[in-house]
Motif scaffolding. Structure first.
Motif, short mmCIF file in Angstrom:
data_model
loop_
_atom_site.label_atom_id
_atom_site.label_comp_id
_atom_site.label_asym_id
_atom_site.label_seq_id
_atom_site.Cartn_x
_atom_site.Cartn_y
_atom_site.Cartn_z
N PHE A 126 0.82 -1.20 0.00
CA PHE A 126 0.00 0.00 0.00
C PHE A 126 0.86 1.26 0.00
O PHE A 126 0.55 2.24 -0.69
N GLU A 127 1.94 1.26 0.78
CA GLU A 127 2.82 2.42 0.80
C GLU A 127 3.41 2.70 -0.58
O GLU A 127 3.49 3.86 -1.01
N VAL A 334 -2.29 -8.63 -7.06
CA VAL A 334 -3.73 -8.35 -7.01
C VAL A 334 -3.98 -6.96 -6.44
O VAL A 334 -4.81 -6.19 -6.97
N MET A 335 -3.26 -6.61 -5.38
CA MET A 335 -3.43 -5.28 -4.79
C MET A 335 -3.06 -4.18 -5.79
O MET A 335 -3.73 -3.15 -5.88
N TRP A 336 -1.98 -4.40 -6.51
CA TRP A 336 -1.55 -3.42 -7.51
C TRP A 336 -2.60 -3.27 -8.61
O TRP A 336 -2.87 -2.16 -9.08
N LEU A 337 -3.21 -4.37 -9.03
CA LEU A 337 -4.24 -4.30 -10.05
C LEU A 337 -5.49 -3.57 -9.56
O LEU A 337 -6.15 -2.86 -10.32
N VAL A 338 -5.80 -3.72 -8.28
CA VAL A 338 -7.01 -3.11 -7.72
C VAL A 338 -6.80 -1.64 -7.39
O VAL A 338 -7.68 -0.80 -7.61
N TYR A 339 -5.61 -1.29 -6.88
CA TYR A 339 -5.38 0.07 -6.38
C TYR A 339 -4.32 0.86 -7.14
O TYR A 339 -4.19 2.06 -6.94
N GLY A 340 -3.55 0.21 -7.99
CA GLY A 340 -2.41 0.85 -8.63
C GLY A 340 -2.78 1.82 -9.74
O GLY A 340 -3.96 2.04 -10.04
N PRO A 341 -1.79 2.38 -10.38
CA PRO A 341 -2.03 3.42 -11.40
C PRO A 341 -2.76 2.92 -12.63
O PRO A 341 -3.32 3.73 -13.38
N LEU A 342 -2.79 1.62 -12.86
CA LEU A 342 -3.50 1.08 -14.03
C LEU A 342 -4.86 0.49 -13.65
O LEU A 342 -5.48 -0.20 -14.46
#
Length: 427
Positions: A126-127, A334-342
């Motif tokens: 998250f950070e 999965v976290m990156w896909l849900v919250y990330g820049p894309l």
């Protein structure tokens, strides 16, 4: 009548705060019950204390100061494949103190340490996405608890706990290294975890991609120091490991088992024989390497987690053996896909759902019941293709990043979570 000025915002803020409190009050017990369920399974079920890899770490490391470190095998729970100690001698040094403790105590502490490490992995993810400042907000602290509870039941973590594996700790080491801006700390962490298990050395590519040259060089130097320590402690066994045993995939395990989700494992099952490092494997490595490179190039310059994920998944693909429990990196993915820049790009939620569903089900685990033995490579075509669940997922992810990264960075480079500006991560 019109409401007094300030009434509506206060009401909304109070409502949001109450909702967050309710979510946190629910998340903490869910996480606690998940840990309790795993603990009770470990202590009360017939196979709960198998923890075969933890036995290898503990019992094998006891032979550190002898000339039989790599003659050790653990076969009490795995008679069809006696498990040898396959890590570098430096790993045996790290595990050595454990053999002085009762195994049940080690097992319980190992479980609790895995959960704590997983929580920190989620927090750092998250950070890297939001920035450190945003993690002071209650909603993200609550989300970290929820994602830890979910992660415990994803197959890579679930089987890491079942086997008593070290994977979550290695992921944590790499995440801490990426989080730090201190070259000596980042490089030192990567060097040490690579000294424990060679595969984390792929993390050096992350620092090359970020042009942190000093960190990359220092990580190699620290890894070299772990090799030197190995020779100082047990010259004979270190020479044996680095001279003859290193790279012997057959010693690590059955390459064609569905549990092996590397390129070599998937190709071997599809073709019906061990492809080793032959032309099929080399061609596949080229395809994956090119895909990974262009996926990285499509990411935004501040997307540290995205870069790390591209690198780590590449390492899992090209390794001779990548057991399904090595794919702990799928939780940050999965976290990156849900919250990330894309996250707003078409297909982001579909890919996140794919990884969530396949890991919560545990596709390799399900398919393992259909293989006649862990040593049999040739299988029916449908099962072979289903057994490429992680390999195909990584390839699709790379292609999607290549397309979506360019699209999002061109059209909406300033898009942020909840349509609000996120704090820019520190470089």
């Amino acid at each position: 009548m019109p409401e007094p000025r300030g009434t509506r915002p206060t009401t909304r803020n109070d409502s949001k705060a109450c909702e967050l409190n309710r979510s946190l009050r629910l998340a903490v017990p869910v996480l606690g019950l998940s840990v309790l369920a795993r603990l009770l399974w470990m202590l009360l079920s017939k196979n709960g204390m198998n923890l075969v890899d933890l036995h290898v770490y503990v019992d094998g490391s006891a032979a550190l100061l002898t000339d039989r470190l790599y003659d050790f095998t653990y076969a009490e729970k795995t008679p069809d494949f006696p498990l040898p100690f396959t890590y570098p001698p430096f790993a045996a040094l790290v595990f050595f103190p454990l053999h002085y403790l009762p195994f049940t105590v080690i097992a319980v502490l190992w479980l609790l340490a895995i959960v704590a490490a997983l929580y920190v992995v989620v927090w750092i993810a998250f950070e890297l996405i939001l920035g450190k400042e945003r993690m002071r907000e209650p909603q993200w602290r609550t989300a970290a608890v929820w994602w830890t509870a979910i992660g415990i039941w994803m197959e890579p973590v679930r089987t890491t706990i079942d086997y008593g594996q070290v994977n979550v700790f290695l992921v944590l080491g790499a995440m801490l290294a990426v989080r730090s801006s201190r070259w000596w700390l980042s490089g030192g962490l990567i060097g040490v975890i690579a000294g424990i298990k060679l595969t984390p050395a792929i993390s050096g590519l992350y620092f090359v991609a970020r042009r942190r040259w000093g960190t990359a060089v220092w990580s190699a130097a620290v890894f070299g120091a772990t090799v030197g320590v190995s020779f100082l402690i047990n010259h004979k066994e270190a020479k044996r490991y680095f001279g003859t045993l290193l790279g012997d995939a057959d010693r690590i395990g059955p390459v064609g088992s569905v549990w092996n989700q590397s390129l070599r494992g998937a190709l071997s099952r599809l073709l019906g024989y061990d492809v080793q490092s032959g032309p099929w494997w080399m061609a596949a490595v080229v395809v994956v390497a090119v895909s990974a490179f262009f996926a990285w190039r499509a990411l935004g310059p501040d997307d540290r987690l995205g870069t790390l994920i591209v690198v780590q998944l590449f390492g899992l693909m090209v390794s001779p053996i990548s057991w399904s429990h090595h794919f702990v990196w799928l939780l940050p993915t999965v976290m990156w896909l849900v919250y990330g820049p894309l996250r707003q790009a078409p297909g982001a939620r579909i890919l996140a759902g794919y990884w969530l569903v396949t890991t919560l089900i545990g596709v390799p685990w399900v398919l393992s019941f259909a293989q006649p033995s862990i040593w049999t490579i040739s299988r029916p075509g449908v099962l072979s293709w289903l057994g490429t669940v992680d390999v195909l997922g990584v390839l699709v992810l790379y292609v999607w990043v290549m397309w979506s990264g360019r699209l999002v960075n061109r059209i909406a480079p300033q898009a942020d979570l909840s349509r609000e500006p996120a704090t820019r991560p520190a470089q």
